[in-house]
Write a protein that holds these residues in place. Structure first.
Motif, PDB file in Angstrom:
ATOM      1  N   GLY A  41       0.835  -1.179   0.000  1.00  0.00           N
ATOM      2  CA  GLY A  41       0.000   0.000   0.000  1.00  0.00           C
ATOM      3  C   GLY A  41       0.877   1.238   0.000  1.00  0.00           C
ATOM      4  N   HIS A  42       0.499   2.225   0.836  1.00  0.00           N
ATOM      5  CA  HIS A  42       1.167   3.526   0.797  1.00  0.00           C
ATOM      6  C   HIS A  42       2.609   3.457   1.313  1.00  0.00           C
ATOM      7  CE1 HIS A  42       1.200   7.814   0.324  1.00  0.00           C
ATOM      8  NE2 HIS A  42       1.448   8.041   1.606  1.00  0.00           N
ATOM      9  N   ILE A  43       2.827   2.790   2.439  1.00  0.00           N
ATOM     10  CA  ILE A  43       4.194   2.697   2.983  1.00  0.00           C
ATOM     11  C   ILE A  43       4.843   1.439   2.395  1.00  0.00           C
ATOM     12  CG2 ILE A  43       5.629   2.711   5.069  1.00  0.00           C
ATOM     13  CD1 ILE A  43       4.105   5.268   4.670  1.00  0.00           C
ATOM     14  N   SER A  44       5.068   1.511   1.095  1.00  0.00           N
ATOM     15  CA  SER A  44       5.597   0.356   0.354  1.00  0.00           C
ATOM     16  C   SER A  44       6.978  -0.042   0.847  1.00  0.00           C
ATOM     17  CB  SER A  44       5.639   0.675  -1.135  1.00  0.00           C
ATOM     18  OG  SER A  44       6.355   1.879  -1.371  1.00  0.00           O
ATOM     19  N   SER A  45       7.712   0.924   1.417  1.00  0.00           N
ATOM     20  CA  SER A  45       9.061   0.641   1.928  1.00  0.00           C
ATOM     21  C   SER A  45       9.042  -0.396   3.041  1.00  0.00           C
ATOM     22  CB  SER A  45       9.700   1.931   2.453  1.00  0.00           C
ATOM     23  OG  SER A  45       8.899   2.506   3.482  1.00  0.00           O
TER      24      SER A  45
END
Length: 270
Positions: A247-251
């Motif tokens: 999702g958004h915090i793919s890291s």
């Protein structure tokens, strides 16, 4: 962590490793831990710099002079000046990409390469801007992130299918709870309003160097969907890499994929 005084406030940053400088720009509501897997992987051959956003991690409150994302870009440049770093490879996720692209546009000679992750350089769509502003008002009214709001905010950052009992999710939920009233009222909320009131700079993206720019996005990013990244990559004329199972915090959700993509890109451009 070392500290630099920028605009009268202490900006804390991580500085680890040796080699070409890689500056990691973090997401709103996250500290340097969002980059933990990348810091470990990249610092083996690069000098990795991770400034903490104002009011996040160990950094001080949002300076009174901070009124736009251009100010965040200017403050990052001031940090590079203090450290006497002439050029960086900039990797910015979410708001880190928003100010990172502005830095590259303001001072192209200072950015050797640019990776824009899970971010958007257009204005925030009015519906979501108003929605986020309503959340800020609730936080302001209570001086905290109330329990029901934790279950609204935390899921925004992850793919829909994340295990909500996982350490990643639960640790983040606890981190949101830990913000003090002072930080929320004087840094977090004002910074959020600044981010979601940002100006549209899409028309400037063709000025970025397509050969040294990469756009990446989690395939299941909800706040910054892949269609936005696709549109930006087309305007820049650069490659787009979609990150599976993220999702958004793919890291943090697919760190191995992100690490490999970053190491490959930096090997060719740093």
């Amino acid at each position: 962590m070392p500290v630099a005084v920028i605009d009268g406030q202490p900006l804390h940053y991580l500085d680890l490793g040796n080699g070409p400088a890689v500056l990691l720009g973090s997401s709103y509501l996250w500290d340097r831990d969002m980059w933990a897997p990348q810091i470990e992987a990249l610092s083996q051959q690069y000098r990795v710099l991770v400034p903490e956003l104002w009011g996040h991690g160990e950094s001080g409150p949002l300076p009174a002079s901070t009124r736009s994302l251009d100010d965040l870009a200017r403050q990052a440049l001031a940090l590079l000046d203090q450290l006497e770093i002439a050029q960086v490879n900039l990797v910015g996720l979410s708001v880190g990409g928003m100010w990172g692209a502005r830095l590259a546009l303001q001072a192209p000679g200072r950015v050797n390469s640019l990776v824009l992750m899970d971010t958007y350089l257009g204005a925030e769509p009015e519906a979501t801007r108003q929605y986020y502003f309503s959340l800020f008002k609730m936080i302001e009214d209570t001086g905290a992130i109330p329990e029901p709001l934790l279950d609204v905010i935390a899921p925004i950052f992850f793919r829909p299918g994340i295990d909500r009992e996982s350490a990643l999710y639960q640790d983040y939920r606890r981190a949101l709870q830990s913000f003090s009233r002072e930080r929320l009222l004087h840094s977090i909320v004002p910074l959020g309003r600044l981010i979601f009131s940002r100006s549209d700079v899409l028309e400037q993206l063709p000025r970025l160097d397509a050969d040294t720019t990469l756009v990446m996005c989690g395939e299941q990013d909800k706040p910054r969907p892949p269609a936005e990244s696709d549109a930006m990559a087309k305007l820049i004329g650069c490659s787009l890499t979609l990150i599976p199972d993220a999702g958004h915090i793919s890291s943090r959700e697919n760190p191995d994929f992100v690490n490999e993509a970053l190491l490959t890109f930096l090997a060719n451009h740093a």
